[in-house]
Design a protein around this motif. Structure first.
Motif, PDB file in Angstrom:
ATOM      1  N   UNK A  67      59.225  75.350  69.435  1.00 39.67           N
ATOM      2  CA  UNK A  67      60.265  74.398  69.819  1.00 39.67           C
ATOM      3  C   UNK A  67      60.616  73.518  68.625  1.00 39.67           C
ATOM      4  N   UNK A  68      59.597  73.040  67.899  1.00 41.53           N
ATOM      5  CA  UNK A  68      59.820  72.200  66.729  1.00 41.53           C
ATOM      6  C   UNK A  68      60.626  72.946  65.671  1.00 41.53           C
ATOM      7  N   UNK A  94      55.534  67.826  61.603  1.00 38.27           N
ATOM      8  CA  UNK A  94      55.691  67.409  62.998  1.00 38.27           C
ATOM      9  C   UNK A  94      54.410  67.653  63.787  1.00 38.27           C
ATOM     10  N   UNK A  95      53.747  68.761  63.541  1.00 40.74           N
ATOM     11  CA  UNK A  95      52.504  69.061  64.247  1.00 40.74           C
ATOM     12  C   UNK A  95      51.375  68.138  63.787  1.00 40.74           C
ATOM     13  N   UNK A  96      51.378  67.788  62.489  1.00 45.06           N
ATOM     14  CA  UNK A  96      50.356  66.871  61.984  1.00 45.06           C
ATOM     15  C   UNK A  96      50.501  65.489  62.615  1.00 45.06           C
ATOM     16  N   UNK A 153      65.646  73.661  62.673  1.00 44.25           N
ATOM     17  CA  UNK A 153      66.725  74.529  62.180  1.00 44.25           C
ATOM     18  C   UNK A 153      68.090  74.017  62.625  1.00 44.25           C
ATOM     19  N   UNK A 154      68.159  73.547  63.855  1.00 47.92           N
ATOM     20  CA  UNK A 154      69.436  73.059  64.375  1.00 47.92           C
ATOM     21  C   UNK A 154      69.862  71.767  63.690  1.00 47.92           C
ATOM     22  N   UNK A 155      68.890  70.871  63.456  1.00 47.03           N
ATOM     23  CA  UNK A 155      69.207  69.571  62.867  1.00 47.03           C
ATOM     24  C   UNK A 155      69.527  69.679  61.382  1.00 47.03           C
ATOM     25  N   UNK A 156      68.901  70.659  60.705  1.00 48.69           N
ATOM     26  CA  UNK A 156      69.076  70.808  59.258  1.00 48.69           C
ATOM     27  C   UNK A 156      69.553  72.230  58.960  1.00 48.69           C
ATOM     28  N   UNK A 157      70.723  72.526  59.439  1.00 51.99           N
ATOM     29  CA  UNK A 157      71.277  73.874  59.307  1.00 51.99           C
ATOM     30  C   UNK A 157      71.371  74.281  57.832  1.00 51.99           C
ATOM     31  N   UNK A 189      67.864  64.254  74.809  1.00 54.92           N
ATOM     32  CA  UNK A 189      68.354  65.533  74.296  1.00 54.92           C
ATOM     33  C   UNK A 189      67.254  66.562  74.055  1.00 54.92           C
ATOM     34  N   UNK A 190      66.118  66.136  73.480  1.00 57.67           N
ATOM     35  CA  UNK A 190      65.038  67.080  73.187  1.00 57.67           C
ATOM     36  C   UNK A 190      63.697  66.456  73.549  1.00 57.67           C
ATOM     37  N   UNK A 191      62.678  67.290  73.630  1.00 56.98           N
ATOM     38  CA  UNK A 191      61.313  66.830  73.855  1.00 56.98           C
ATOM     39  C   UNK A 191      60.878  66.007  72.638  1.00 56.98           C
ATOM     40  N   UNK A 192      60.192  64.886  72.828  1.00 56.40           N
ATOM     41  CA  UNK A 192      59.749  64.094  71.670  1.00 56.40           C
ATOM     42  C   UNK A 192      58.807  64.885  70.771  1.00 56.40           C
ATOM     43  N   UNK A 193      58.864  64.589  69.477  1.00 51.25           N
ATOM     44  CA  UNK A 193      58.109  65.356  68.495  1.00 51.25           C
ATOM     45  C   UNK A 193      56.624  65.433  68.772  1.00 51.25           C
ATOM     46  N   UNK A 194      56.035  64.375  69.338  1.00 49.55           N
ATOM     47  CA  UNK A 194      54.592  64.363  69.583  1.00 49.55           C
ATOM     48  C   UNK A 194      54.170  65.359  70.653  1.00 49.55           C
ATOM     49  N   UNK A 195      55.128  65.888  71.412  1.00 48.89           N
ATOM     50  CA  UNK A 195      54.793  66.818  72.482  1.00 48.89           C
ATOM     51  C   UNK A 195      55.409  68.204  72.271  1.00 48.89           C
ATOM     52  N   UNK A 196      55.991  68.450  71.118  1.00 48.16           N
ATOM     53  CA  UNK A 196      56.653  69.732  70.872  1.00 48.16           C
ATOM     54  C   UNK A 196      55.674  70.838  70.503  1.00 48.16           C
TER      55      UNK A 196
END
Length: 286
Positions: free
Chosen positions: A131-132, A155-157, A137-141, A120-127
């Motif tokens: 994009x993150x 996520x970036x850390x 925002x979509x997951x935690x409206x 469904x989405x790019x994995x967090x380690x590559x976002x």
């Protein structure tokens, strides 16, 4: 939930028992060395009792275990947010991060290899950051913007594991639909596709695209992650994400089934070279 489920606690106990045996100690002798009752050592080794990180350190000292990576891994398995008194970076975010997410980050930070299928989405380690942010925002409206910013920061850390020494070895299979889904809009997607091409050039990252032309495949069951760890192969774990929780699969037969599934999908996916060409083509048309 502590770091991993009960099955994982039993695996930690089995490893400690093996180390005690290697040290030539009975459970009673080990207990004497650390000042415990023999029954406590027995409960830990059979997984009937949870164990604190400080207790694991005591046992490792008693067994004269000196391998730093093995020590770090076993201490982490105890479910502590610290390592020898040093707080892990995600501890600063513990008020915001649910236990399941902290568990996942801890697994990720200790693993030597990660294999993931993403449908469904790019994995967090590559976002990318944009994009993150859109995914969060979509997951935690409805989440306040300040908290969204903090979760993006987390996520970036997490991506530091790809820059560690040694880095996490990452194998990713992306369903082609991920490359066409305009998460955050076409401009954000274009930047994300560029980021994927950059990541694919890293020697420790293997990126493959599962094209629409592959038709039906075992990956239709949904996304999953397989973590592998240094020194102790029996600690490998499969993680399945749900909307409000994560499921950990650690039985040998489950691990084998998902490993076989991942290997099968790699065979159906485009090669890494074909995958980068495919991503670049989509990016040119974005």
């Amino acid at each position: 939930m502590r770091y991993g489920p009960a099955v994982r606690r039993r695996k930690l106990g089995a490893e400690l028992r093996a180390l005690r045996t290697h040290a030539g100690l009975t459970s009673g002798q080990a207990a004497d060395r650390v000042g415990w009752h023999q029954s406590k050592v027995s409960r830990i080794e059979t997984g009937r009792s949870s164990v604190k990180a400080a207790d694991v350190r005591l046992l490792l000292e008693a067994y004269e275990v000196r391998d730093p990576r093995l020590r770090q891994l076993l201490v982490a398995l105890a479910g502590s947010d610290d390592d020898g008194g040093r707080r892990h970076w995600w501890h600063a975010y513990r008020e915001l991060l649910p236990p399941a997410y902290r568990d996942f980050i801890s697994l990720e930070s200790q693993a030597c290899r990660m294999r993931t299928l993403e449908t469904t989405v790019v994995p967090g380690l590559l976002q990318t950051p944009d994009y993150a942010r859109a995914v969060t925002r979509a997951a935690l409206d409805g989440l306040p913007e300040e908290q969204v910013d903090t979760l993006v920061e987390v996520r970036l850390a997490r991506q530091d594991v790809l820059r560690a020494a040694p880095p996490l070895r990452l194998s990713v299979i992306l369903d082609e639909a991920v490359l066409h889904r305009p998460v955050g809009g076409n401009h954000v997607l274009a930047g994300q596709l560029k980021r994927l091409l950059e990541a694919a050039q890293l020697p420790h990252v293997r990126l493959q695209v599962l094209p629409f032309a592959a038709g039906e495949h075992v990956g239709l069951i949904g996304s999953f992650v397989i973590f592998s760890f240094p020194n102790i192969a029996d600690l490998d774990v499969v993680v399945l994400d749900h909307l409000t929780s994560s499921l950990y699969l650690e039985r040998r037969e489950d691990l084998q089934a998902y490993t076989d599934a991942f290997n099968s999908l790699q065979g159906k996916a485009l090669s890494p070279e074909e995958s980068t060409d495919h991503i670049a083509g989509i990016g040119d048309g974005a």
